[in-house]
Design an enzyme around this catalytic site. Structure first.
Site, PDB file in Angstrom:
ATOM      1  N   ASN A 150       0.817  -1.228   0.000  1.00 40.76           N
ATOM      2  CA  ASN A 150       0.000   0.000   0.000  1.00 40.76           C
ATOM      3  C   ASN A 150       0.848   1.274   0.000  1.00 40.76           C
ATOM      4  O   ASN A 150       0.431   2.283  -0.565  1.00 40.76           O
ATOM      5  CB  ASN A 150      -1.017  -0.018   1.151  1.00 40.76           C
ATOM      6  CG  ASN A 150      -0.391  -0.027   2.509  1.00 40.76           C
ATOM      7  OD1 ASN A 150       0.761  -0.405   2.658  1.00 40.76           O
ATOM      8  ND2 ASN A 150      -1.137   0.380   3.503  1.00 40.76           N
ATOM      9  N   GLU A 250       5.245  -3.261  12.147  1.00 44.65           N
ATOM     10  CA  GLU A 250       4.333  -2.140  11.876  1.00 44.65           C
ATOM     11  C   GLU A 250       3.109  -2.780  11.255  1.00 44.65           C
ATOM     12  O   GLU A 250       3.162  -3.239  10.120  1.00 44.65           O
ATOM     13  CB  GLU A 250       4.964  -1.145  10.886  1.00 44.65           C
ATOM     14  CG  GLU A 250       6.271  -0.521  11.333  1.00 44.65           C
ATOM     15  CD  GLU A 250       6.086   0.524  12.410  1.00 44.65           C
ATOM     16  OE1 GLU A 250       4.938   0.921  12.679  1.00 44.65           O
ATOM     17  OE2 GLU A 250       7.092   0.935  13.013  1.00 44.65           O
ATOM     18  N   CYS A 284      -2.711   2.181   6.577  1.00 42.79           N
ATOM     19  CA  CYS A 284      -2.765   1.692   7.968  1.00 42.79           C
ATOM     20  C   CYS A 284      -3.250   2.786   8.905  1.00 42.79           C
ATOM     21  O   CYS A 284      -3.746   2.494   9.986  1.00 42.79           O
ATOM     22  CB  CYS A 284      -1.388   1.201   8.384  1.00 42.79           C
ATOM     23  SG  CYS A 284      -0.110   2.423   8.100  1.00 42.79           S
ATOM     24  N   GLU A 463       9.688   3.560  13.635  1.00 44.73           N
ATOM     25  CA  GLU A 463      10.507   3.938  12.480  1.00 44.73           C
ATOM     26  C   GLU A 463      10.453   5.448  12.386  1.00 44.73           C
ATOM     27  O   GLU A 463       9.383   6.034  12.555  1.00 44.73           O
ATOM     28  CB  GLU A 463       9.939   3.301  11.203  1.00 44.73           C
ATOM     29  CG  GLU A 463      10.083   1.787  11.205  1.00 44.73           C
ATOM     30  CD  GLU A 463       9.610   1.114   9.929  1.00 44.73           C
ATOM     31  OE1 GLU A 463       8.627   1.578   9.335  1.00 44.73           O
ATOM     32  OE2 GLU A 463      10.225   0.114   9.545  1.00 44.73           O
TER      33      GLU A 463
END
Ligand code: NAD
Length: 482
Positions: A150, A250, A284, A463
């Site tokens: 994505n 993640e 997300c 991150e």
């Protein structure tokens, strides 16, 4: 560019075709774009052998040299932003403008990683009479980066940039739906120079479980960084077996947005629409639940519907398109399941609510109309499952505490959005929201200098920010007697 376009495996400094290939298609038209190499366990082990050999020399490479390699790569990505964006749109389906933004954001992320390379400082402790103590931060070793379709550029570059900055060789495994942009980015970073063979490698595969499983079974792999679904992330954690290794996850999200009655309503409507419908809702951090204070509910929904009416479905490369296709028909089925369930339980369709039938017969992909559901309640499927599509359920709330309690009622903890103007009120919500990232009057809360990641079932480690490089460093304490 190699002579053979299916030579998409970068192993020990050489682009290889592998023994099999798989197809990559445009999700808007289902047209086959290319065939890429389909790596298996043998290629995975060859890459790990090379990474293991490269690990010592790369960790001893001066941080300044590592930083320079990353900066050179970022400059090349900026130079090639247009073709990279077009390539991303062709295999992911997102509108060209969004793809361009992601490519440029990826360059910024590499620049941030380059800056961080020189700041992975330790410290000296003066407490003991015998001598000082040292706290060293050393690279964890060969890393595996597993990335989703994505955000196929930014998710890859974040991992690669931070791993290389820390002094770790990294093997990239791009998602099978979007291997072209991943491979092209690896090619650009590798060709920018400064990376010896084995430091950056790439494995395209249609068998992610076999490739990852082979690498994860080997104790020489010291780090895995995964972005993708919570189900696969948890399975990676469970498959650690007898070898502990550093793991960054993640994973999925179920973002709430709260609109207080003192918010700048037009600005909030624009921000919520952007945070929901970008990437056709396949993000997300997409808003999955919109809580609006009852006193402004109808006015806000009207503003939101104006924004939704202005969205244009189409091929991502067509002028004016703001919403592309879903990545596949499984994604579309999930969207339909959520809408059907919500309507059955009493939600009203205020916009959209069905598949989109384009005039252009070439657009055979999985398109769904941008959808707003009002009268949603917390028992609906959409209130607990990640939709990953262009559907926005709206919930009315009465007081601030109630909104935050309902927003927190999820197993996920990635991102939350708050729209309001009274600072104390906004702050009370920010303080209580159980999410790794909180956006205040903001549509896109991702910046290289901010750590990004989730709480609860949304992930482990961060991150970005100064925390990002930590995920690739071990701490070593040295007690000295002098
Ligand atoms: P996915 O989990 O199916 O795939 C992600 C990656 O994992 C791909 O590279 C895939 O090939 C690989 N994979 C699949 N099965 C595997 C296995 N058994 N072993 C090892 N690797 C395997 O997810 P997706 O559908 O590509 O991405 C969508 C999901 O990603 C959503 O849930 C979304 O919320 C999440 N996501 C999270 C973030 C974040 O930063 N938290 C960012 C983007 C996407």
């Amino acid at each position: 560019m190699p002579a053979d376009p299916s030579a998409t495996l970068l192993i020990d400094g050489v682009w290889e075709p592998g023994s099999a290939t798989f197809e990559v298609a445009d999700p808007a038209t289902l047209r086959v774009l290319a065939r890429v190499a389909d790596a298996g366990p043998e290629e995975a082990l060859a890459a790990l052998d090379a990474a293991d050999r490269a690990a010592g020399p790369w960790r001893r490479t001066p941080a300044e040299d590592r930083a320079n390699a990353l900066r050179a790569a970022a400059a090349r990505i900026r130079d090639r932003a247009e073709p990279l964006a077009a390539l991303m749109t062709s295999e992911n389906g997102k509108p060209l403008g969004e793809a361009r933004g992601e490519v440029l954001g990826s360059a910024r992320m590499l620049e941030w990683a380059a800056e961080e390379a020189r700041r992975a400082n330790g410290r000296v402790t003066p407490g003991a009479a015998a001598g000082p103590g040292l706290v060293l931060r050393v690279p964890v070793g060969p890393a595996l980066a597993i990335t989703p379709w994505n955000f196929p550029a930014s998710m890859l570059v974040r991992k690669v940039g931070l791993a290389l900055a820390a002094g770790c060789p990294v093997i990239v495994k791009p998602a099978e739906q979007t291997p072209l942009i991943g491979t092209e980015l690896v090619r650009i970073i590798a060709e920018a120079g400064g990376l010896p063979a084995g430091v950056l490698q790439s494995l395209t595969t249609s068998r992610p479980g076999d490739v990852a499983g082979t690498l994860l079974a080997d104790p020489r792999l010291r780090k895995v960084s995964f972005t993708g679904s919570t189900a696969v992330g948890l399975s990676l954690l469970r498959s650690t077996g007898d070898h502990l290794r550093r793991t960054s996850l993640e994973m999925g999200g179920h973002s709430p947005a709260i609109v207080f009655d003192d918010a700048d309503l037009p600005a909030a409507a624009a921000a919520v629409a952007a945070a929901k419908f970008a990437n056709a809702g396949q993000s997300c951090i997409a808003v999955n639940r919109l809580f609006v204070q009852r006193s402004v509910h109808d006015e806000f929904v009207a503003l939101l519907l104006e924004k939704v009416a202005a969205l244009r479905l189409g091929h991502g490369s067509a002028e004016g398109t703001t919403v592309g296709p879903l990545i596949d028909f499984d994604g579309l089925d999930k969207v339909e399941r959520h809408v059907t369930d919500a309507v059955k339980r009493g939600a009203a369709v205020a916009a959209g609510g069905r598949r989109w039938t384009p005039d252009d017969p070439a657009l055979t992909g999985a398109f769904y109309e941008p959808t707003v559901l009002t009268g949603a309640d917390d028992a609906m499927l959409i209130s607990s499952e990640e939709t990953f599509g262009p559907v926005l359920p709206v919930y009315a709330f009465d007081d601030d505490e109630e909104a935050v309690d309902r927003a927190n009622a999820t197993d996920y903890g990635l991102a939350a959005y708050v729209h309001g103007s009274a600072l104390a009120r906004v702050w009370r919500a920010v303080d209580r929201l159980g999410f790794g990232v909180v956006a205040v009057n903001e549509a896109f809360p991702v910046r290289p200098e901010l750590p990004f990641g989730g709480m609860k079932n949304s992930g482990l480690e961060r991150e970005g920010g100064s925390e990002g490089i930590d995920a690739y460093l071990e701490t070593k304490s040295v007690a000295m007697r002098l």
